[in-house]
Each structure stands twice: as structure tokens, then as C-alpha cells.
Design a protein around this motif. Structure first.
Motif, short mmCIF file in Angstrom:
data_model
loop_
_atom_site.label_atom_id
_atom_site.label_comp_id
_atom_site.label_asym_id
_atom_site.label_seq_id
_atom_site.Cartn_x
_atom_site.Cartn_y
_atom_site.Cartn_z
N VAL A 1 -5.43 -0.84 5.08
CA VAL A 1 -4.44 -1.69 5.74
C VAL A 1 -3.85 -0.99 6.97
O VAL A 1 -3.53 -1.63 7.97
CB VAL A 1 -3.34 -2.14 4.76
CG1 VAL A 1 -3.94 -3.00 3.65
CG2 VAL A 1 -2.59 -0.96 4.16
N LEU A 2 -3.71 0.34 6.90
CA LEU A 2 -3.19 1.07 8.05
C LEU A 2 -4.18 1.00 9.22
O LEU A 2 -3.80 0.73 10.36
CB LEU A 2 -2.92 2.52 7.68
CG LEU A 2 -2.36 3.41 8.81
CD1 LEU A 2 -0.97 2.93 9.23
CD2 LEU A 2 -2.31 4.87 8.38
N ALA B 1 -5.12 3.90 -4.70
CA ALA B 1 -3.99 3.65 -3.80
C ALA B 1 -4.26 4.22 -2.41
O ALA B 1 -3.89 3.61 -1.40
CB ALA B 1 -2.71 4.26 -4.38
N ASP B 2 -4.92 5.38 -2.34
CA ASP B 2 -5.25 5.97 -1.05
C ASP B 2 -6.23 5.08 -0.28
O ASP B 2 -6.05 4.85 0.92
CB ASP B 2 -5.86 7.36 -1.26
CG ASP B 2 -6.30 7.99 0.05
OD1 ASP B 2 -5.45 8.24 0.91
OD2 ASP B 2 -7.51 8.22 0.21
N GLY B 3 -7.25 4.56 -0.95
CA GLY B 3 -8.20 3.68 -0.28
C GLY B 3 -7.55 2.41 0.21
O GLY B 3 -7.79 1.96 1.34
N LEU B 4 -6.70 1.81 -0.61
CA LEU B 4 -6.02 0.57 -0.23
C LEU B 4 -5.10 0.79 0.97
O LEU B 4 -5.13 0.04 1.95
CB LEU B 4 -5.24 0.03 -1.43
CG LEU B 4 -4.62 -1.37 -1.33
CD1 LEU B 4 -4.48 -1.98 -2.72
CD2 LEU B 4 -3.25 -1.34 -0.66
N SER B 5 -4.26 1.82 0.89
CA SER B 5 -3.29 2.06 1.96
C SER B 5 -3.98 2.46 3.26
O SER B 5 -3.51 2.10 4.35
CB SER B 5 -2.29 3.15 1.54
OG SER B 5 -2.95 4.36 1.25
N GLY C 1 0.81 -1.21 0.00
CA GLY C 1 0.00 0.00 0.00
C GLY C 1 0.84 1.26 0.00
O GLY C 1 0.52 2.23 -0.69
N GLY C 2 1.93 1.26 0.77
CA GLY C 2 2.80 2.43 0.82
C GLY C 2 3.50 2.71 -0.50
O GLY C 2 3.63 3.87 -0.92
N VAL C 3 3.96 1.66 -1.17
CA VAL C 3 4.63 1.84 -2.46
C VAL C 3 3.65 2.40 -3.50
O VAL C 3 3.97 3.35 -4.24
CB VAL C 3 5.23 0.50 -2.95
CG1 VAL C 3 5.68 0.61 -4.40
CG2 VAL C 3 6.39 0.10 -2.06
#
Length: 429
Positions: free
Chosen positions: A338-339, A331-335, A298-300
Motif C-alpha cells: 500500500v505504501l 503485515a510487512d508485505g501488506l504495508s 497496514g500501519g496498525v
């Protein structure tokens, strides 16, 4: 710790309740994050002042100071979670209704201080409600269901932001400020119905020997003394720095590139839908890969999509703008999912609301300060330099993943107590 097969599947009423609560929280956030920057820039407001809108999130940063009392206090008739959520969500409805009665162009210009004051009250009520909502979510969902639970959380939140972001921009262009804000207030009132009809089972307040300021220290001391907590908090505070720097300037950049409110509304609508799909993917990846690998991926993705926005310049094709905006939101939703799921692993039984709140507040600490400087940095180095810097910050934050790996992978006592905790509250089936 209870193994996953012993964890009961949450009912559809539970998912509906959580989705409505987080959608309701996304409504005021979308107003501040998506609609207002475009409206203010259209009125000619300086970029530095638009960037300072991030300071309206101050209650979200400071809410850890009163979170222990939210965990402790129960309304004698409404119950614990409902005793906080119903009056606070009602307060946001009233503030939005008041905004709907005022003149929009004047609010965005000479009455700007009044607008900021009302938005600050909205954020104060929403941030306090979030303490009760997050604690409720941790109690209702066991570890097995928290990946999906955070997909519902982020997805519902993004739907709320979509409605008050792109939806509001579209409505303001067609109906005017007053009717658009009135529609937003009515929608939020409708989202109150699931929690209004939900029957909460009583659960005892956590045992605390201290009171006043001593309660605050006692409450958080146990969490902060968990093994590996320092490394985890360092990662937590850094993970979203790049996103906080870049996100306030995306809409102003597009306005400067010639995009109108209608086009921005359509773009925000589609990109928000991609964000919801990204949130669902994040829940699936968290369950498949575990916390550490899901955070790395997610960060990448988050860092690369932010840096790619630097390629948008005057005359950029609409297809390129759409492609990058959709990828950035996914990418914002995914990261984010998980956070948040990893944050839930650190919460202790009977302290869920405050433990999650402290982590969320610390996560916003540096992010809010960095986001408040986004307008100044954009003026100094331009939009391309800003987005490249944001991507670099995102990649540098991943260097903290390895020191935090022990905390993310360990079967800690705090995590075990949460997983084994009984579900004190259950929605009506």
C-alpha cells in the motif's frame, strides 16, 4: 484523468516481466537481510557490527542523485529500460559468482572487509537498476492496476529474498558456501531471460533545459512543489521506521535463542510465503479501501506484529515463534504494497523513475539510520525492549496520516498526468 474502465489490462507477458525483475532485485537483498545476519552471528560476530550491515543500503538512499540521468539516457541498441537493466543485472551476477569462488568462513571473518566491498558493489548496481525498473512499472501500469502491480512487485521481491535468505541458509548447510552462492548466481542469470527477450518500444527522453547539477534541482523542483507534498514526505519517511529498527535483529535473536541455520531457513521460507500472501492482500485492500485507509490498516498491523515479538524469550514454544514470524511478514508485505502504490500516485509523466526513486530514497533516509543502530539498542535494552520500541515507532508514524490525507485523496495534476500518459513500452505478447 482516465477512468479505470479505459485502462487496458496488462498482458501476462507484462506481469512475467515485472515479477522476474523484482524477484531478481530480491536476491541480493535476501542475502544481506536474512542469510548474512544468521551466518555472521553463528561465527560470533558482534551484534553492533551486524546492525551496521544496514549501511550497505547507502546506494539505495543516494540513488536519487543520479536518477534523473537514468530517466534521460537511452542505449542506442538496447533501448531505455533494457539499456540499464541488462548490464546492471549482469554485474550483480558477476559479483555473486566472485563470492562463490571465495572461501566462505574466511569472508565472514578475516576477509570481512572484502565481503562488505563486494556487497556494496552489488547494492550499487541493484539500486541503479531499481530506478529503471520502477519507472518502467509506473509507465506500464495505469492507476487501476497499480495495487495489483505492487503486489507483484512486493511478492516477486519477497520470493527473491526467500530464495537467497532461507534458501541460501539451507543450501549452505547442505552444500557449503561455494556451491550455494554459485546456485544463487545461476538463478539470477536465469531471471535475466524475460527482459533479454522483451522488445521495448522507443520513447523520447523528457525535455530538460538544464544539465549537470542544475538538472538535479530542476528535475525535482516540480515534484516537491506539488500541494501537500511536505505532509506526504513526512509520512513516507516515518512509516517504516519501526520495521527498520526491528527487522535486522530478528535472526540474531533467534540464533541466541538456540535456533540453528536449518531451522531458521525453514522458518524464513514459511514466513516469506506469508509475506507474499500479505502483499496480495495489500493490493486488494488498496483497490477496495483507497490509499489513506489502506495505509492506516497496514500501519496498525505492522506496529502490533513488531511489538508482539517482544514476547519471545528463552524457551519460547516453536509454535509461538512461527505464529509471530508469519504474522510479522504478512503485515510487512501488506504495508509495503500500500505504501508503494501510494508513492506511484505522486509520479509525473516522463519523470516516473526519478520521482519514484526520490520518494524511495527519502523513505530509506531515516529508516537506514535507525536500522544501523538496532544492534546497539538491542545490547542496551535487550531484545524485548527493542521490539516494543519498534512497535511504538510504528504507531507514532500513523499520527502523520491525517495531515497527508489531502495529498493521498486529491486528484492532483501530477497524478492525472501519470494516469493519462501513454504506455511507451510493451512486452512481447
Amino acid at each position: 484523468m482516465l477512468v479505470a474502465p479505459l485502462s487496458p489490462r496488462p498482458s501476462r507477458a507484462t506481469w512475467l516481466l515485472l515479477a522476474s525483475l523484482y524477484c531478481a532485485q530480491g536476491l541480493p537483498s535476501g542475502l544481506v537481510a536474512h542469510a548474512l545476519p544468521a551466518l555472521l552471528r553463528q561465527q560470533g560476530v558482534d551484534l553492533a557490527l551486524i546492525g551496521l550491515l544496514k549501511l550497505l543500503a547507502l546506494p539505495w538512499l543516494l540513488k536519487a542523485l543520479w536518477a534523473p540521468w537514468v530517466d534521460r539516457w537511452r542505449h542506442p541498441r538496447l533501448g531505455h529500460a533494457r539499456g540499464w537493466i541488462l548490464p546492471l543485472q549482469g554485474s550483480v551476477v558477476l559479483c555473486l559468482a566472485l563470492l562463490a569462488l571465495l572461501d566462505g568462513p574466511r569472508l565472514l571473518s578475516e576477509q570481512f572487509s572484502l565481503l562488505l566491498g563486494l556487497l556494496l558493489l552489488i547494492n550499487l548496481a541493484a539500486a541503479t537498476q531499481d530506478i529503471a525498473t520502477d519507472g518502467l512499472t509506473v509507465r506500464l501500469l495505469s492507476e487501476r492496476w497499480r495495487g495489483l502491480g505492487n503486489s507483484v512487485q512486493v511478492g516477486g521481491y519477497k520470493i527473491g529474498m526467500l530464495l537467497s535468505g532461507s534458501g541460501l541458509l539451507l543450501l549452505v548447510g547442505q552444500m557449503g558456501w561455494n556451491l550455494a552462492l554459485a546456485s544463487l548466481a545461476l538463478l539470477l542469470a536465469a531471471l535475466t531471460l524475460p527482459v533479454w527477450h522483451w522488445q521495448e518500444r522507443p520513447n523520447p527522453a523528457p525535455e530538460q533545459a538544464a544539465s549537470g547539477p542544475a538538472l538535479l534541482c530542476q528535475h525535482y523542483r516540480g515534484l516537491l512543489r506539488q500541494p501537500g507534498m511536505g505532509a506526504w514526505l513526512a509520512l513516507l519517511m516515518s512509516f517504516k521506521l519501526g520495521d527498520s529498527l526491528a527487522s535486522p535483529m530478528i535472526k540474531p535473536m533467534l540464533v541466541d535463542l538456540g535456533w540453528g541455520l536449518g531451522a531458521l531457513g525453514q522458518l524464513t521460507l514459511l514466513s516469506s510465503l506469508c509475506g507474499i500472501l500479505g502483499a496480495l492482500a495489500g493490493g486488494w485492500l488498496y483497490a477496495r479501501l483507497g490509499a489513506w485507509r489502506a495505509l492506516l490498516l497496514g500501519g496498525v498491523l505492522q506496529a502490533l506484529t513488531l511489538a508482539s515479538l517482544a514476547s519471545l524469550t528463552q524457551g519460547a514454544a516453536d509454535s509461538l515463534v512461527y505464529s509471530l514470524a508469519l504474522l510479522e511478514q504478512a503485515a510487512d508485505g501488506l504495508s509495503s504494497v500500500v505504501l508503494f502504490a501510494a508513492m506511484m500516485r505522486q509520479c509525473r509523466s516522463a519523470h516516473e523513475g526519478a520521482d519514484f526513486t526520490l520518494q524511495a530514497s527519502l523513505q530509506l533516509l531515516l529508516a537506514g539510520l535507525v536500522g544501523a543502530t538496532s544492534g546497539l539498542l538491542a545490547k542496551a535494552i535487550g531484545y524485548p525492549g527493542l521490539f516494543l520500541t519498534a512497535g511504538l515507532l510504528g504507531l507514532l508514524a500513523l499520527l502523520l496520516l491525517y495531515p497527508a490525507r489531502l495529498r493521498l485523496s486529491a486528484n492532483t495534476p501530477a497524478r492525472a498526468s501519470v494516469d493519462a500518459a501513454p504506455h511507451h513500452s510493451t512486452p512481447v505478447r
